[in-house]
Design a protein around this motif. Structure first.
Motif, mmCIF file in Angstrom:
data_model
loop_
_atom_site.group_PDB
_atom_site.id
_atom_site.type_symbol
_atom_site.label_atom_id
_atom_site.label_comp_id
_atom_site.label_asym_id
_atom_site.label_seq_id
_atom_site.Cartn_x
_atom_site.Cartn_y
_atom_site.Cartn_z
ATOM 1 N N SER A 88 0.908 -1.072 -0.064
ATOM 2 C CA SER A 88 0.040 -0.064 0.064
ATOM 3 C C SER A 88 0.879 1.250 0.176
ATOM 4 O O SER A 88 1.978 1.167 0.403
ATOM 5 N N VAL A 89 0.313 2.312 -0.407
ATOM 6 C CA VAL A 89 1.027 3.430 -0.483
ATOM 7 C C VAL A 89 0.300 4.777 0.223
ATOM 8 O O VAL A 89 -1.014 4.833 0.302
ATOM 9 N N ASP A 90 1.084 5.384 1.238
ATOM 10 C CA ASP A 90 0.116 6.699 1.902
ATOM 11 C C ASP A 90 1.196 7.626 1.885
ATOM 12 O O ASP A 90 2.401 7.734 2.130
ATOM 13 N N TRP A 91 0.543 8.812 1.446
ATOM 14 C CA TRP A 91 1.485 10.162 1.199
ATOM 15 C C TRP A 91 1.474 10.841 2.240
ATOM 16 O O TRP A 91 2.097 11.853 2.423
ATOM 17 N N PHE A 92 0.462 10.496 3.264
ATOM 18 C CA PHE A 92 0.304 11.661 4.331
ATOM 19 C C PHE A 92 1.010 11.629 5.762
ATOM 20 O O PHE A 92 0.985 12.427 6.189
ATOM 21 N N PHE A 93 1.296 10.492 6.009
ATOM 22 C CA PHE A 93 1.695 10.198 7.365
ATOM 23 C C PHE A 93 2.940 9.142 7.465
ATOM 24 O O PHE A 93 3.288 8.524 6.583
ATOM 25 N N PRO A 94 3.845 9.670 8.476
ATOM 26 C CA PRO A 94 4.950 8.935 8.599
ATOM 27 C C PRO A 94 4.488 7.330 9.217
ATOM 28 O O PRO A 94 3.524 7.221 9.438
ATOM 29 N N ILE A 95 5.567 6.532 8.955
ATOM 30 C CA ILE A 95 5.163 5.104 8.971
ATOM 31 C C ILE A 95 4.911 4.729 10.595
ATOM 32 O O ILE A 95 4.174 3.922 10.741
ATOM 33 N N GLU A 96 5.676 5.323 11.242
ATOM 34 C CA GLU A 96 5.526 5.173 12.830
ATOM 35 C C GLU A 96 3.845 5.473 13.224
ATOM 36 O O GLU A 96 3.069 4.858 13.861
ATOM 37 N N LYS A 97 3.429 6.624 12.580
ATOM 38 C CA LYS A 97 1.969 7.051 12.635
ATOM 39 C C LYS A 97 1.180 5.897 12.178
ATOM 40 O O LYS A 97 -0.036 5.714 12.608
ATOM 41 N N LEU A 98 1.224 5.524 10.904
ATOM 42 C CA LEU A 98 0.663 4.531 10.251
ATOM 43 C C LEU A 98 0.383 3.330 11.046
ATOM 44 O O LEU A 98 -0.747 2.622 11.122
ATOM 45 N N LEU A 99 1.428 2.900 11.942
ATOM 46 C CA LEU A 99 1.533 1.887 12.875
ATOM 47 C C LEU A 99 0.364 2.081 13.789
ATOM 48 O O LEU A 99 -0.395 1.094 14.167
ATOM 49 N N ALA A 115 4.549 -0.139 23.157
ATOM 50 C CA ALA A 115 5.722 -1.059 23.250
ATOM 51 C C ALA A 115 5.759 -1.910 22.167
ATOM 52 O O ALA A 115 7.051 -2.285 21.688
ATOM 53 N N GLN A 116 4.664 -2.571 21.623
ATOM 54 C CA GLN A 116 4.711 -3.232 20.425
ATOM 55 C C GLN A 116 5.399 -2.552 19.076
ATOM 56 O O GLN A 116 6.089 -3.187 18.408
ATOM 57 N N ILE A 117 4.923 -1.371 18.942
ATOM 58 C CA ILE A 117 5.463 -0.666 17.772
ATOM 59 C C ILE A 117 6.801 -0.438 17.940
ATOM 60 O O ILE A 117 7.485 -0.572 16.725
ATOM 61 N N ASP A 118 7.479 -0.075 19.029
ATOM 62 C CA ASP A 118 8.871 0.150 19.067
ATOM 63 C C ASP A 118 9.385 -1.043 19.070
ATOM 64 O O ASP A 118 10.674 -1.064 18.172
ATOM 65 N N GLN A 119 9.121 -2.059 19.582
ATOM 66 C CA GLN A 119 9.591 -3.440 19.341
ATOM 67 C C GLN A 119 9.734 -3.972 17.894
ATOM 68 O O GLN A 119 10.736 -4.497 17.269
ATOM 69 N N LEU A 120 8.589 -3.720 17.194
ATOM 70 C CA LEU A 120 8.752 -4.195 15.681
ATOM 71 C C LEU A 120 9.582 -3.152 14.853
ATOM 72 O O LEU A 120 10.053 -3.749 13.900
ATOM 73 N N LEU A 121 9.630 -1.870 15.095
ATOM 74 C CA LEU A 121 10.410 -1.012 14.492
ATOM 75 C C LEU A 121 11.872 -1.499 14.659
ATOM 76 O O LEU A 121 12.534 -1.295 13.536
ATOM 77 N N ASP A 122 12.090 -1.930 15.747
ATOM 78 C CA ASP A 122 13.582 -2.134 15.919
ATOM 79 C C ASP A 122 13.842 -3.643 15.398
ATOM 80 O O ASP A 122 14.808 -3.565 14.709
ATOM 81 N N SER A 127 13.550 1.508 12.766
ATOM 82 C CA SER A 127 13.510 2.413 13.675
ATOM 83 C C SER A 127 14.057 3.909 13.109
ATOM 84 O O SER A 127 13.368 5.038 13.399
ATOM 85 N N LYS A 128 15.090 3.870 12.292
ATOM 86 C CA LYS A 128 15.726 5.123 12.062
ATOM 87 C C LYS A 128 14.710 5.739 10.716
ATOM 88 O O LYS A 128 15.284 6.794 10.607
ATOM 89 N N LYS A 129 13.841 4.999 10.453
ATOM 90 C CA LYS A 129 12.832 5.591 9.134
ATOM 91 C C LYS A 129 11.576 5.732 9.977
ATOM 92 O O LYS A 129 10.841 5.946 9.089
ATOM 93 N N LYS A 130 11.341 5.727 11.292
ATOM 94 C CA LYS A 130 9.961 5.895 11.567
ATOM 95 C C LYS A 130 9.305 7.022 11.294
ATOM 96 O O LYS A 130 8.213 7.299 11.205
ATOM 97 N N ASN A 131 10.158 8.201 11.095
ATOM 98 C CA ASN A 131 9.404 9.524 10.664
ATOM 99 C C ASN A 131 9.384 9.790 9.378
ATOM 100 O O ASN A 131 9.098 10.724 8.674
ATOM 101 N N SER A 132 9.810 8.796 8.408
ATOM 102 C CA SER A 132 9.634 8.817 7.022
ATOM 103 C C SER A 132 8.192 8.546 6.539
ATOM 104 O O SER A 132 7.660 7.783 7.053
ATOM 105 N N ARG A 133 8.088 8.899 5.281
ATOM 106 C CA ARG A 133 6.933 8.525 4.463
ATOM 107 C C ARG A 133 7.100 7.405 3.867
ATOM 108 O O ARG A 133 8.225 6.899 3.232
#
Lengths: 308, 253
Positions: A88-99, A115-122, A127-133
């Motif tokens: 899927s593609v989303d233009w509006f929100f960073p990936i962490e927000k999407l989770l 906790a689950q989102i932090d663990q999955l990103l890690d 994790s380093k891309k959590k603010n990317s679209r």
């Protein structure tokens, strides 16, 4: 006795005049790693889409953890995480927000999802891309995000539709390891793939599907034993008259000094055959064991290769 | 009810249009300001009053309504179509959310965008030409009702449409003509009898006149009729959009 994780009976579905599923029956036990193996257009994605509510079933029954996927859709969907084939593609929100949004759809507030989102990103190296679209991520990262999204609500059942399609070798092995870990933790996994190696390496049980019908079901090993072309070829150093009496317990074909034994499991048969030949004081020059794969099984069932 | 799911989707929908406010909020304000300056001030020299109201003031409630319904419709329609085309819709359809909850979240998002846009045009009118608002509560209520109705209609259009071209055809060939012919810039009493009769079949005519009554105290249609028509449209569009979503006929195979 606990209900099967996934139960599909006599499932049928047509798109216009095309029959996509023609009476599919599958049972997947809780905690099992199950592979649905078939070429493109075999009906794998349709099965998954019916289970998860994206496609309306025509007839038959689909149950998750003993509950009907239509009548008890809130319960059944909460049990399943799906990593779809299409990214899927989303233009509006960073990936962490999407989770966080994804967790919210499953009734989990941000406080409990963190906790689950932090663990999955890690764990998935995001994790380093959590603010990317999403558009800023590479194809492999998008695939990892897809899996993170599927796991954000800690489902009991994970459904992966061609999870490694278009993924490089390194990431593929990394994802395989992650799936093994999840399976070890007790997650039931349904994997659709047309990568034979993936199914052989990961799945405890596979079902081979073609043209909307399950052709055969079993463990990869049992299927290759039953339907594969395994064998042992032994090259002797010279012709020997004692051979027929030595190997009277075995059936084999002989072409000059070359013997071929058709056996279900070359690994277990080979030591005994060598022992027999050696006991007769016959000199062996070369030994070859050929093990068949699911690809051979697929070929023998359908008459075509899986990627055709 | 999956309340957290509903709230999350509302936050997503509202966050989506607020994150691109230059496309979703400001254009309505700017174009309404331009309508006031270009149409109002130039035509006011030729059409001094309609129903005893200065021309610029007369068109303002219509502009509020046009901005409101256009934004409410396009928010839900484009969001739904975008979700379909960009493969985001499966995230909602595979989650434990009912068709009703998904519809409600979309409609609230669209209605809020319509309402904010309507409110902004109203403020432009108050600031630029000192527009009086006879019944503030009635005006705000009417803007919200129409926002809700057209957000629902947009949701229906978004489900029906398969391409952007399909969607813009429905908006450009149906919604825009109905808005302009609903009496934004004129009183239907200025039209010949046959055209007046046709206007009575245009639901947007009642919405424009309803808000004109709450703002200026004048209208071509009876206020009660305008309110009932707006209410009927709201109920009709909402139930149709929710039914379509729940049945999944246009979004599931």
């Amino acid at each position: 006795m606990s209900a099967p994780a996934i139960q599909i009976s006599e499932l049928k579905k047509s798109y216009d005049d095309v029959r996509a599923l023609n009476g599919v029956n599958i049972n997947i036990e809780q905690g099992q790693f199950f592979g649905l193996l078939g070429p493109n257009g075999a009906g794998k994605t349709t099965i998954i889409n019916i289970l998860t509510g994206l496609v309306l079933r025509e007839s038959g029954m689909t149950k998750i953890m003993g509950k009907d996927t239509v009548k008890d859709y809130r319960f059944t969907r909460s049990q399943v995480g799906i990593a779809a084939q299409e990214l899927s593609v989303d233009w509006f929100f960073p990936i962490e927000k999407l989770l966080y949004f994804q967790a919210g759809y499953y009734g989990i507030s941000p406080k409990f999802a963190k906790a689950q989102i932090d663990q999955l990103l890690d764990r998935l190296g995001l994790s380093k891309k959590k603010n990317s679209r999403l558009r800023q991520l590479s194809g492999g990262m998008k695939r990892r995000f897809q899996i993170a999204k599927a796991l954000v609500h800690k489902p009991n059942i994970l459904i992966l539709d061609e999870p490694t399609a278009g993924v490089d070798v390194e990431l593929r092995h990394d994802l395989w390891q992650y799936l093994r870990d999840l399976h070890q933790e007790g997650t039931t996994i349904l994997l659709t793939t047309h990568y034979i190696e993936e199914a052989e390496l990961l799945c405890e049980k596979v079902a081979i599907i073609d043209e909307g019908k399950i052709l055969k079901e079993g463990s990869p090993k049992a299927l290759t034993r039953e339907l594969g072309q395994s064998g042992i070829t032994i090259q002797l150093s010279g012709d020997d008259d004692k051979l027929s009496s030595c190997l009277e317990d075995y059936s084999y074909t002989r072409q000059e000094n070359r013997l071929h034994f058709s056996v279900e499991d070359p690994d277990s048969a080979l030591p005994n055959i060598i022992k027999k030949i050696s006991a007769c004081d016959i000199h062996i020059q070369r030994v070859e064991a050929s093990t068949s794969s699911l690809e051979d099984v697929f070929l023998s069932l359908t008459g075509k290769g899986i990627n055709q | 009810m999956n309340w957290i799911g509903l709230w999350t989707l509302i936050k997503r929908e509202v966050g989506r249009f607020l994150s691109v406010y230059k496309q979703t909020i400001l254009p309505g304000v700017i174009s309404s300001g331009l309508y006031i300056v270009v149409f109002g001030f130039t035509l006011e020299q030729r059409i001094s009053e309609i129903n005893g109201v200065p021309y610029t003031l007369f068109i303002l409630p219509g502009l509020i309504m046009m901005t409101t319904l256009t934004n409410a419709t396009s928010n839900t329609a484009s969001s739904m179509l975008q979700m379909k085309l960009l493969q985001q819709l499966p995230d909602l359809l595979t989650a434990p959310l009912s068709g009703f909850e998904i519809s409600l979240a979309y409609i609230v998002g669209g209605a809020l965008r319509g309402f904010i846009n309507g409110l902004m045009v109203m403020l432009v009118g108050i600031l630029l030409i000192d527009m009086p608002v006879e019944n503030l509560i009635g005006t705000l209520g009417f803007i919200f009702l129409v926002s809700w109705a057209f957000a629902s209609m947009g949701l229906l259009l978004g489900q029906i449409a398969d391409t952007w071209d399909h969607l813009s055809t429905m908006q450009n060939f149906i919604l825009t003509p109905l808005s302009f012919l609903g009496g934004i810039f004129y009183s239907i009493k200025m039209l010949p009898d046959w055209a007046q009769s046709i206007s009575l079949f245009n639901p947007i005519y009642y919405m424009i006149n309803g808000i004109r009554y709450t703002v200026l105290g004048v209208s071509d249609s009876a206020p009660a009729t305008s309110f009932l028509m707006a209410l009927a449209m709201t109920i009709l569009f909402s139930t149709t959009a929710i039914f379509a979503m729940t049945s999944g006929k246009k979004i599931k195979q």
